[in-house]
Motif scaffolding. Sequence first.
Motif, PDB file in Angstrom:
ATOM      1  N   PRO A 129     -37.876 -36.134  -3.602  1.00  0.00           N
ATOM      2  CA  PRO A 129     -36.791 -36.988  -4.101  1.00  0.00           C
ATOM      3  C   PRO A 129     -37.337 -38.259  -4.755  1.00  0.00           C
ATOM      4  N   ASN A 130     -36.610 -38.749  -5.726  1.00  0.00           N
ATOM      5  CA  ASN A 130     -36.978 -40.012  -6.361  1.00  0.00           C
ATOM      6  C   ASN A 130     -36.779 -41.170  -5.384  1.00  0.00           C
ATOM      7  N   THR A 185     -42.215 -34.629   0.821  1.00  0.00           N
ATOM      8  CA  THR A 185     -41.593 -33.435   0.251  1.00  0.00           C
ATOM      9  C   THR A 185     -40.386 -33.019   1.086  1.00  0.00           C
ATOM     10  N   LEU A 186     -39.358 -32.592   0.398  1.00  0.00           N
ATOM     11  CA  LEU A 186     -38.154 -32.042   1.026  1.00  0.00           C
ATOM     12  C   LEU A 186     -38.125 -30.552   0.712  1.00  0.00           C
ATOM     13  N   PHE A 216     -29.868 -38.423  -1.087  1.00  0.00           N
ATOM     14  CA  PHE A 216     -31.082 -38.498  -1.895  1.00  0.00           C
ATOM     15  C   PHE A 216     -30.741 -38.598  -3.375  1.00  0.00           C
ATOM     16  N   THR A 217     -31.628 -39.250  -4.111  1.00  0.00           N
ATOM     17  CA  THR A 217     -31.494 -39.313  -5.566  1.00  0.00           C
ATOM     18  C   THR A 217     -32.690 -38.607  -6.203  1.00  0.00           C
ATOM     19  N   PHE A 218     -32.489 -38.098  -7.432  1.00  0.00           N
ATOM     20  CA  PHE A 218     -33.551 -37.387  -8.140  1.00  0.00           C
ATOM     21  C   PHE A 218     -33.660 -37.900  -9.570  1.00  0.00           C
ATOM     22  N   PHE A 236     -24.329 -30.971  -3.638  1.00  0.00           N
ATOM     23  CA  PHE A 236     -24.926 -31.477  -4.869  1.00  0.00           C
ATOM     24  C   PHE A 236     -24.040 -32.580  -5.435  1.00  0.00           C
ATOM     25  N   THR A 237     -24.674 -33.645  -5.926  1.00  0.00           N
ATOM     26  CA  THR A 237     -23.925 -34.759  -6.505  1.00  0.00           C
ATOM     27  C   THR A 237     -24.486 -35.087  -7.886  1.00  0.00           C
ATOM     28  N   HIS A 238     -23.848 -36.012  -8.574  1.00  0.00           N
ATOM     29  CA  HIS A 238     -24.328 -36.441  -9.889  1.00  0.00           C
ATOM     30  C   HIS A 238     -25.617 -37.253  -9.796  1.00  0.00           C
ATOM     31  N   LYS A 239     -25.978 -37.660  -8.558  1.00  0.00           N
ATOM     32  CA  LYS A 239     -27.212 -38.428  -8.380  1.00  0.00           C
ATOM     33  C   LYS A 239     -28.305 -37.636  -7.680  1.00  0.00           C
ATOM     34  N   GLY A 240     -27.909 -36.581  -6.927  1.00  0.00           N
ATOM     35  CA  GLY A 240     -28.911 -35.822  -6.187  1.00  0.00           C
ATOM     36  C   GLY A 240     -28.299 -34.928  -5.135  1.00  0.00           C
ATOM     37  N   LEU A 241     -28.656 -35.168  -3.890  1.00  0.00           N
ATOM     38  CA  LEU A 241     -28.196 -34.330  -2.785  1.00  0.00           C
ATOM     39  C   LEU A 241     -27.575 -35.167  -1.679  1.00  0.00           C
ATOM     40  N   SER A 242     -26.449 -34.690  -1.160  1.00  0.00           N
ATOM     41  CA  SER A 242     -25.767 -35.349  -0.060  1.00  0.00           C
ATOM     42  C   SER A 242     -25.305 -34.280   0.921  1.00  0.00           C
ATOM     43  N   GLY A 243     -24.306 -34.598   1.717  1.00  0.00           N
ATOM     44  CA  GLY A 243     -23.840 -33.666   2.734  1.00  0.00           C
ATOM     45  C   GLY A 243     -24.638 -33.838   4.022  1.00  0.00           C
ATOM     46  N   PRO A 244     -24.157 -33.271   5.128  1.00  0.00           N
ATOM     47  CA  PRO A 244     -24.806 -33.448   6.432  1.00  0.00           C
ATOM     48  C   PRO A 244     -26.293 -33.102   6.458  1.00  0.00           C
TER      49      PRO A 244
END
Length: 399
Positions: free
Chosen positions: A333-334, A254-255, A197-199, A232-240
């Motif tokens: 998320p954006n 909504t998340l 996801f990106t934010f 957490f990433t520089h763009k948003g959320l990742s991981g499984p």
Amino acid sequence: MQTYDCIIIGAGAAGLMCAATAGKRGRSVAILDHANKVGKKILMSGGGRCNFTNYDVGPEHYLSDNPHFCKSALSRYNQWDFISLVSEYELAYHEKSQGQLFCDNKAKDILNILLAECDKANADIQTRCEILSVVTTQEAGHRYKLVTSMGNFACQSLVIATGGLSIPTMGATGFGYDIAKQFGLKLKARNASLVPFTFKGEALKLCQSLAGVSLPVRATSNQQEFAESLLFTHKGLSGPAALQISNYWHPGDTLEIDFLPNASIANVAQQWRQQGQKALPANLLGNFLPKRFIQQWVEFQGLTGLMQKELAQWRKDEIEQLASALHRWQVIPNGTEGYRTAEVTRGGVDTNGVSSKTFEAKKAPGLYFIGEVLDVTGRLGGYNFQWAWASGYCCGQHV
């Protein structure tokens, strides 16, 4: 004109499995692929170790507008069938978590098994072959004629195993969808899935400040939830956790994230009180959460002042405020990182127009669709490869 009983477009997981199966039945088979080498997504999957199936596979692990479609193939070629195949080649593998099976060494081991099976079946694999057009024909008993950069081909059975739109740098295109439309099949909306996801705004600033931090969470959206790790990433959320829930998320949804899925902060705070804990709550939370996360999260939620109060001074509504912040963070998320990093494409060829037994298009005799190009999307964990094996094998029994 090169002629075959069966031509498969796409030398990925489903295409290779289909070719090996059909060839073993004595069918003359060719696999055509526009890429410079075969099995690219196999080679890069699972961090280079290929999560090739899962010990626990069922239709509930798949998303489709027709949830019953996948049942037949998954029952006729299940995870144990593929495990038996790799065991024949003495492949070393291990279970990572939640039934996910990975190669001990490299993903290339899986690709080599498939290529060996294709070799046994005398399947002809041709790369760097661009398909220029596909038309029906009645020449010499064939049904389909292909005009390609490597000359003309004709076949009785044509299999589309071109995958989806995910990871275009690996050669993904919408070719399979174009063929489906050309021959009258309907398409379901397609979206990048199993994708980070990106934010934007304050949520993005938070993620950037926590980039690299990973922790176990429960992610929820559209009445689906997954208890997995979040990154957490520089763009948003990742991981499984993020990738899994992305299968069910749509733009504008909504998340909800629970950062303490295995504990109740209200109960924990009460225990701290009874124990007479003198440490500040922020320090006590370090027993459950990464300290870097606590520092940034408290600031983001405007709880800095509250965290400087001793627990004995906390009111009930303040405990609830902290519980809500940690257990029920809701954010829209954006968007997602899109097909560039998506592991799969959600949606695709409408399965109502395809036989669940043979994978033949109901409106176009001799035309078949298998794998990711169909509107069948598995969860993270080896399920999409199992769908490739199952659909490829079952189709290969009929072409």
